[in-house]
Each structure stands twice: as structure tokens, then as C-alpha cells.
Design an enzyme around this catalytic site. Structure first.
Site, PDB file in Angstrom:
ATOM      1  N   LYS A  94    -113.181  51.898 -21.875  1.00  0.00           N
ATOM      2  CA  LYS A  94    -113.923  52.839 -21.019  1.00  0.00           C
ATOM      3  C   LYS A  94    -115.400  52.456 -20.891  1.00  0.00           C
ATOM      4  CE  LYS A  94    -112.695  56.445 -23.495  1.00  0.00           C
ATOM      5  NZ  LYS A  94    -111.599  55.927 -24.338  1.00  0.00           N
ATOM      6  N   THR A  95    -116.030  52.184 -22.023  1.00  0.00           N
ATOM      7  CA  THR A  95    -117.463  51.891 -21.994  1.00  0.00           C
ATOM      8  C   THR A  95    -117.746  50.636 -21.180  1.00  0.00           C
ATOM      9  OG1 THR A  95    -117.861  52.974 -24.116  1.00  0.00           O
ATOM     10  CG2 THR A  95    -119.464  51.327 -23.424  1.00  0.00           C
ATOM     11  N   GLU A 105    -117.813  57.932 -18.268  1.00  0.00           N
ATOM     12  CA  GLU A 105    -116.651  57.826 -19.141  1.00  0.00           C
ATOM     13  C   GLU A 105    -115.946  59.178 -19.200  1.00  0.00           C
ATOM     14  OE1 GLU A 105    -116.703  56.054 -22.968  1.00  0.00           O
ATOM     15  OE2 GLU A 105    -118.404  54.763 -22.475  1.00  0.00           O
TER      16      GLU A 105
END
Length: 462
Positions: free
Chosen positions: A121-122, A165
């Protein structure tokens, strides 16, 4: 233009303001004109960056830190009920807002891209934020890690796109209403909140159901958990799949390693498109393809977005080079789930050639170690040698019988060279005794193992 300040958040107080998710929201609110205050257990570079924006940051938690006129108190799921500031908020009848609700309020009125998945995600959020900024789109973004400096995990931009996110760990991603949602992969994790894959799939289905009418889901065509989720959907949401699978809408034709970069070729709308990803490893290349597909779904031309993705050169703790000393490179990895560990080690193996890879691994959470310790051990077998620290507890209390020995035993059974280290202060000396010129050292885990990188470099230098 991006929306303004959410109602009732003009004087927020954040408990745990130094955390990656919390600090980002605090930063955006400060940039929108709010009078922001908060507290954290210890001082940090992130806290200093917030203070530079005019944010009041207290060190330690105390009832006196909460101003009587605070408009709300923002918390994450990690904040316990006995926190003195939370108790003071109840006495003063100040509303308590979960971090996810605050972020949802910030995205209201924008064109949100929400990036979800068990891993990546990051990185994917960062790729989109950097590429859109490179194109002059001036996005707002909230990322779970710093790009290139403390406090660079979030920004209030003048453009209409908001990239964020979407955290599944506590189901907080159910609060968002994205125009485009990305699901990178679906695996069982966060065992304190999910008892089975069935619960995980139900949670992700709820997230998909939050996509606004006319919106788009971008989802992996390769990952089995994501494919199963796609099979469960009712077809009411436009879905774009990506990956190497023959049935992918955006098909990855090749990922060619070029040192610490990759050349990626995809088939998009029936035509090949080649671009560069400035970080190593197939999984990062696939993250870039997901970012490309999401941007295109939002109307950004692929021919512009693809080359702009090369502007992303990494985010802190995601295979971040900390430095080199005595011919040894020290790299920091946030990987803490077996899939992430395997992906990062395979990426480094592909980039390193014949160099030895030494790992300093710190398990994260007792519950995760209990459920996935064996798989973590198997992942460490990809390294030439590993030091394994005690479990970083984060928000959890110890679980009887759950220690790093679960990982060490599994690693040794898989043929790995693994040594237990119970005192982190011994790590720099141990690494210095192992490392030779040309070796790569990875500090790996989601806890404070990241702090060991500079200390290892200092020891190697001496």
C-alpha cells in the site's frame, strides 16, 4: 480545487500524533489552517516537522496536554481506553474521532484513489503521489511512510485528486468512498482482528461496495486472494485487472531487471507500453502497474503517467539504502509478513548478483508471529545468514509461549543460518563480525529495528 477544512476539525488534538497515519492527517489539517495539537510517547523527527508547521506536539501522555477548547480528539485503534488524554476528553465531553473518519472527512469533495491490500500500500500510494506531482497535478496525499524527509508522508495539494492508503487492519477502510480503489493482494493478516480468510474477503467486499457509482476497482489478476475476491463481486463496479495472467486487462508482458531499476512492458488497450521503475523487484514493478491503471481510470493519459512513475525512487523503510561502510551496504526493509519478506529478499537477490545478503530481522506482533512464524523462518532461508531479535510488541501484550524461537526453529529446519540476538545493542558488533566487503545487510521489520542501520554503519566504519 481541493476541499477546505472539515467542520468541527478546526482545533483537533491527536493522541499518538507521531505515528505514520496520524501525523499525515495532522499535517494536512495544519496546512488547511486548523490549530492542531497532539501528543506522542517520544519526540521524533516527525514531531519536529509538525512543529515547523505550527503544530503543538507534547512528549508523553497527560490529561493536561488536552486543551479545554479542543474541537475533537483524534485517535487510532492503537490508543487504549485508559489513556489519560482520552479520559480527559470524556470529562470535557469533547468528541472522539477515529483516524479513518478524519481522513474520510479530508477526502470529501476530492477525487479519491484509495490503495488497499495486505502488502504494497505505502509503495503504490507513494508512486501515485510522486508521479501525479511530477505531472503538475498537485495531488493531496496521505501515505503510511515518509518519501524523502520526516513529515513528507502527507500533503494538502491544490489539485482535485487525493491519494490515500486504505488500511484493512482494523476495517477502517470501510469509511472511505473512493472514485478509484486499488486492491493489490488479499491475504490473512492482522490476526487479532480477523479469524479467517472468509472474514478478510467479507471485509474487502465491504470496501469495494464503498466505491462511488461510476467508479473503478483496480485489482490484481495474479494474486489468488484477489482473484477469489473478484469472483465474489456482483459486477456492479467497473473492474480493471492487472498482472501477468493472460486474462488481465492491463497485462504485464515483461519485467527486466536493470541493477536497482526495472524496465516494465505492459499491454494497455491492445498496445505495448514500456516504462522504467526506479526500484528493484518484480513486486514493485507490479505496484507501478497498479498505479498506472488507477491513474488511467481517473483520466490521466497513460503516455504521460508511465514515464512519470520513474520519478519515484523509494520511500523510507522500503528497501531504503541507509549507507555504505567498509564496502558493505546497509538497506532498511519494512517487510514483516512472510510474503513481504520473501519479495524483498528475492528483489535484493536479483539486484545483488553474487553478493551475500545478511538480515537483521525483528518480528512484529505476538499474534502475527504465532500464526506466521513458520513462514517467516522459511523466508529467512533466502538470506545467507540472519540475526533474529525478540518480538516487537507494538500494541500487543505478550502471548505465553510465543517468542522468536518459533521463527528460528523453522528457519533452521529450512536450512537457514540463523542466530538469536536478545539485546539489540549487540547487533552492530555481531554484523561487523559477519560482514565482508561486497555484502548487503538488511535491517528488516516494522518495529524499531530501523534504528540499527546507522549504528551498524558506525560500527563498520570503525
Amino acid at each position: 480545487m481541493a476541499p477546505g477544512l472539515p467542520t468541527a476539525m478546526d482545533r483537533p488534538h491527536f493522541i499518538g500524533i507521531g505515528g505514520a497515519g496520524m501525523s499525515g492527517i495532522a499535517k494536512i489539517l495544519a496546512q488547511r489552517g486548523a490549530r492542531v495539537a497532539g501528543s506522542d510517547a517520544k519526540d521524533s523527527a516527525t514531531a519536529q516537522a509538525l512543529r515547523a508547521l505550527g503544530v503543538t506536539v507534547h512528549v508523553g501522555h497527560a490529561a493536561a496536554h488536552l486543551a479545554d477548547d479542543a474541537s475533537c480528539v483524534v485517535v487510532s485503534s492503537a490508543i487504549r481506553e485508559d489513556n489519560p488524554e482520552l479520559r480527559r476528553a470524556a470529562e470535557l465531553d469533547i468528541p472522539v474521532v477515529h483516524r479513518s473518519d478524519a481522513l474520510a472527512a479530508l477526502m470529501d469533495g476530492a477525487r479519491p484513489i484509495a490503495v488497499a491490500g495486505t502488502h504494497g500500500k505505502t509503495t503504490t500510494t507513494s508512486m501515485l503521489a510522486v508521479a501525479l506531482t511530477e505531472l503538475g497535478r498537485e495531488p493531496s496525499y496521505a501515505i503510511g511512510g515518509d518519501l524523502d524527509a520526516p513529515g513528507s508522508n502527507a500533503l494538502h495539494g491544490a489539485g482535485e485528486i487525493f491519494v490515500a492508503e486504505a488500511d484493512e487492519s482494523d476495517r477502517s477502510f470501510h469509511k472511505y468512498a473512493p472514485e478509484v480503489a486499488i486492491i493489490l493482494n488479499v491475504e490473512l493478516d492482522h490476526h487479532a482482528n480477523y479469524a479467517s480468510m472468509e472474514e478478510i474477503h467479507e471485509s474487502f467486499q465491504t470496501f469495494v461496495g464503498r466505491i462511488v457509482p461510476g467508479g473503478t476497482l483496480v485489482i490484481s489478476a495474479d494474486h489468488e486472494g484477489a482473484r477469489e475476491l473478484t469472483r465474489r463481486l456482483d459486477g456492479s463496479v467497473r473492474t480493471v485487472t492487472y498482472g501477468e495472467s493472460a486474462d488481465a486487462d492491463v497485462r504485464v508482458l515483461s519485467v527486466v531487471p536493470q541493477g536497482l531499476k526495472s524496465e516494465v512492458t505492459v499491454e494497455l488497450d491492445g498496445a505495448p507500453l514500456t516504462f522504467t521503475v526506479s526500484v528493484p523487484g518484480k513486486h514493485y514493478a507490479h505496484n507501478a502497474v497498479a498505479a498506472l491503471a488507477a491513474g488511467v481510470a481517473l483520466g490521466v493519459p497513460a503516455a504521460e503517467l508511465a514515464p512519470a512513475l520513474a520519478a519515484y525512487t523509494g520511500v523510507k523503510r522500503r528497501l531504503q539504502l541507509k549507507g555504505e561502510a567498509a564496502g558493505v551496504q546497509v538497506i532498511d526493509s519494512y517487510a514483516h509478513h512472510p510474503t513481504e519478506m520473501t519479495a524483498d529478499l528475492e528483489a535484493m537477490r536479483a539486484a545483488a548478483g553474487d553478493a551475500r545478503i545478511l538480515v537483521v530481522f525483528q518480528p512484529h506482533l505476538f499474534s502475527r508471529t504465532r500464526e506466521l512464524g513458520k513462514e517467516m523462518g522459511h523466508a529467512l532461508a533466502l538470506a545467507d545468514a540472519s540475526l533474529v531479535l525478540d518480538i516487537y510488541p507494538a500494541r500487543e501484550d505478550p502471548i505465553p509461549g510465543v517468542t522468536s524461537e518459533l521463527i528460528i526453529e523453522a528457519a533452521r529446519a529450512a536450512g537457514a543460518d540463523v542466530t538469536a540476538v536478545h539485546d539489540a545493542a549487540e547487533v552492530p558488533g555481531a554484523v561487523a563480525g559477519m560482514a565482508k566487503p561486497g555484502d548487503l545487510v538488511l535491517t528488516m521489520g516494522a518495529g524499531d529495528v530501523t534504528d540499527l542501520g546507522p549504528r551498524i554503519l558506525d560500527r563498520l566504519s570503525n
